[in-house]
Design a protein around this motif. Structure first.
Motif, PDB file in Angstrom:
ATOM      1  N   GLU A 153       0.822  -1.211   0.000  1.00  0.00           N
ATOM      2  CA  GLU A 153       0.000   0.000   0.000  1.00  0.00           C
ATOM      3  C   GLU A 153       0.853   1.258   0.000  1.00  0.00           C
ATOM      4  N   ARG A 178       3.762   1.586  -1.388  1.00  0.00           N
ATOM      5  CA  ARG A 178       4.536   1.644  -2.633  1.00  0.00           C
ATOM      6  C   ARG A 178       6.007   1.959  -2.393  1.00  0.00           C
ATOM      7  N   THR A 210      -3.954  -5.251  -3.775  1.00  0.00           N
ATOM      8  CA  THR A 210      -3.114  -4.129  -3.357  1.00  0.00           C
ATOM      9  C   THR A 210      -1.839  -4.060  -4.192  1.00  0.00           C
ATOM     10  N   ALA A 219      -0.795  -1.048  -6.639  1.00  0.00           N
ATOM     11  CA  ALA A 219       0.480  -0.365  -6.412  1.00  0.00           C
ATOM     12  C   ALA A 219       1.331  -0.320  -7.677  1.00  0.00           C
TER      13      ALA A 219
END
Length: 364
Positions: A208, A210, A336, A340
């Motif tokens: 999340e 990144r 996720t 990302a």
């Protein structure tokens, strides 16, 4: 942030309106002087027309100025008052939508995310700002609700192994003659599950944020690596695993994309038919991106259930086998990681049973 007090936007707009109005009045009076009064003579002139209709003394410039100057000053004073009052009213009407937006912002900062501006009227800059703010509030409210559900579910999932561990320890303490090997084995299984859950939560948070370095990655190689790693599990469960596809170059984190592929293949193996199940893993190149598809046989899934499987700790209970239920974060981690990497994840139930999972990522 502490700021020094200053004039409000409404007051500044009012002064601007009044200033422009005064400037326009001064320019108008200057134009009158330049193009009219300058041609009036300074000395008295007698006019005698032959027909007698025009005779007498023509007014001189000084006399006109004496008459014109006070009235011009009065007009400028009226323009000043009119500009201030009219500018104040006009600025208030123009800034009324901004006042509503400010009120909604303060409510949102206080935690009232359900409030919406819903500014009426035709499209303009203020309406676009209000609509964008309403959209942001909706997404923020949805995100906060999701985070609250996630925190509650994570607390519940972490509390369960801890409670089981405590119960096993209490049993061992109260009954010294109890088989310690069985207790240790069960504690090992419970702790392993707790560790897997913690690692999954950490991986989810990392994806999340990144916080990863992008590099060139070939999805086809990742699919082959995941299939080779999970081949013993597939053979144990009697599932035929097939992998094929072209070279699919993309950019991103090699570790995260491998985790994405592994999660999808593992889910496809686990949530399958009890006998003679099939899993197909394919990689393709499409215009503007690359695609990874993982398809498996299995029980029939409703579209409503499929749409919820990417939520954290959401399990398709009718598909989960008791010997390998997982921690409920597999598809949530996949979603996720895909987001990302600026990709998309789609889950489509197969008419014959099972699920078709499609991950589309930008091409290298």
């Amino acid at each position: 942030m502490d700021r020094a007090p200053g004039l409000s936007v409404r007051a500044r707009l009012t002064l601007s309106y009044a200033g422009f109005l005064m400037l326009a009045g001064v320019l108008l009076l200057a134009a009158v002087w330049l193009f009219l009064l300058r041609y009036v003579p300074d000395r008295a002139m007698l006019i005698n027309a032959d027909d007698g209709a025009m005779n007498g003394v023509f007014p001189i410039r000084s006399a006109l100025l004496r008459e014109f100057a006070p009235r011009a000053a009065a007009v400028l004073a009226f323009l000043l008052v009119f500009g201030l009052v009219g500018g104040w009213v006009l600025a208030g009407r123009m800034l009324a939508p901004l006042t509503r937006i400010t009120g909604a912002t303060r409510l949102a900062s206080a935690g009232a995310l359900s409030h919406r501006i819903r500014l009426p009227g035709r499209k303009d800059e203020f309406r676009e700002l209000a609509d964008a703010f309403d959209t942001m509030l909706g997404r923020l409210e949805e995100h906060v609700a999701e985070q609250r559900r996630f925190a509650a579910n994570a607390s519940h999932e972490l509390r369960t192994p801890l409670a089981v561990s405590k119960a096993l320890i209490d049993v061992a303490r109260s009954d010294p003659d109890h088989d310690s090997g069985e207790v240790i084995e069960r504690l090992h299984a419970v702790n392993t599950r707790a560790i897997d859950l913690t690692e999954a939560l950490l991986l989810l948070g990392r994806a999340e944020q990144r916080t990863f370095t992008r590099e060139d990655v070939d999805l086809s190689l990742l699919a082959e690596e995941a299939a080779e790693t999970l081949l013993p599990l597939a053979e144990k469960r009697g599932v035929a695993l097939e992998t094929r596809g072209d070279i699919t170059p993309t950019t991103g984190s090699h570790a995260l994309l491998l985790q994405l592929t592994t999660n999808l293949v593992q889910n496809a193996i686990v949530h399958n038919l009890p006998d003679r199940g099939r899993v197909w893993v394919r990689t393709d190149v499409r215009p503007g991106g690359v695609v990874l598809t993982v398809e498996n046989s299995g029980e029939r899934i409703s579209p409503e259930l499929a749409s919820t499987l990417t939520e954290p700790f959401r399990r398709g209970t009718e598909r989960v086998h008791t010997d390998h239920g997982g921690v409920g974060l597999g598809l949530a981690i996949v979603r996720t990681i895909a987001h990302a990497h600026d990709g998309t994840l789609a889950l489509t139930p197969r008419p014959a049973g099972g699920l078709l999972v499609t991950v589309e990522l930008p091409g290298a």
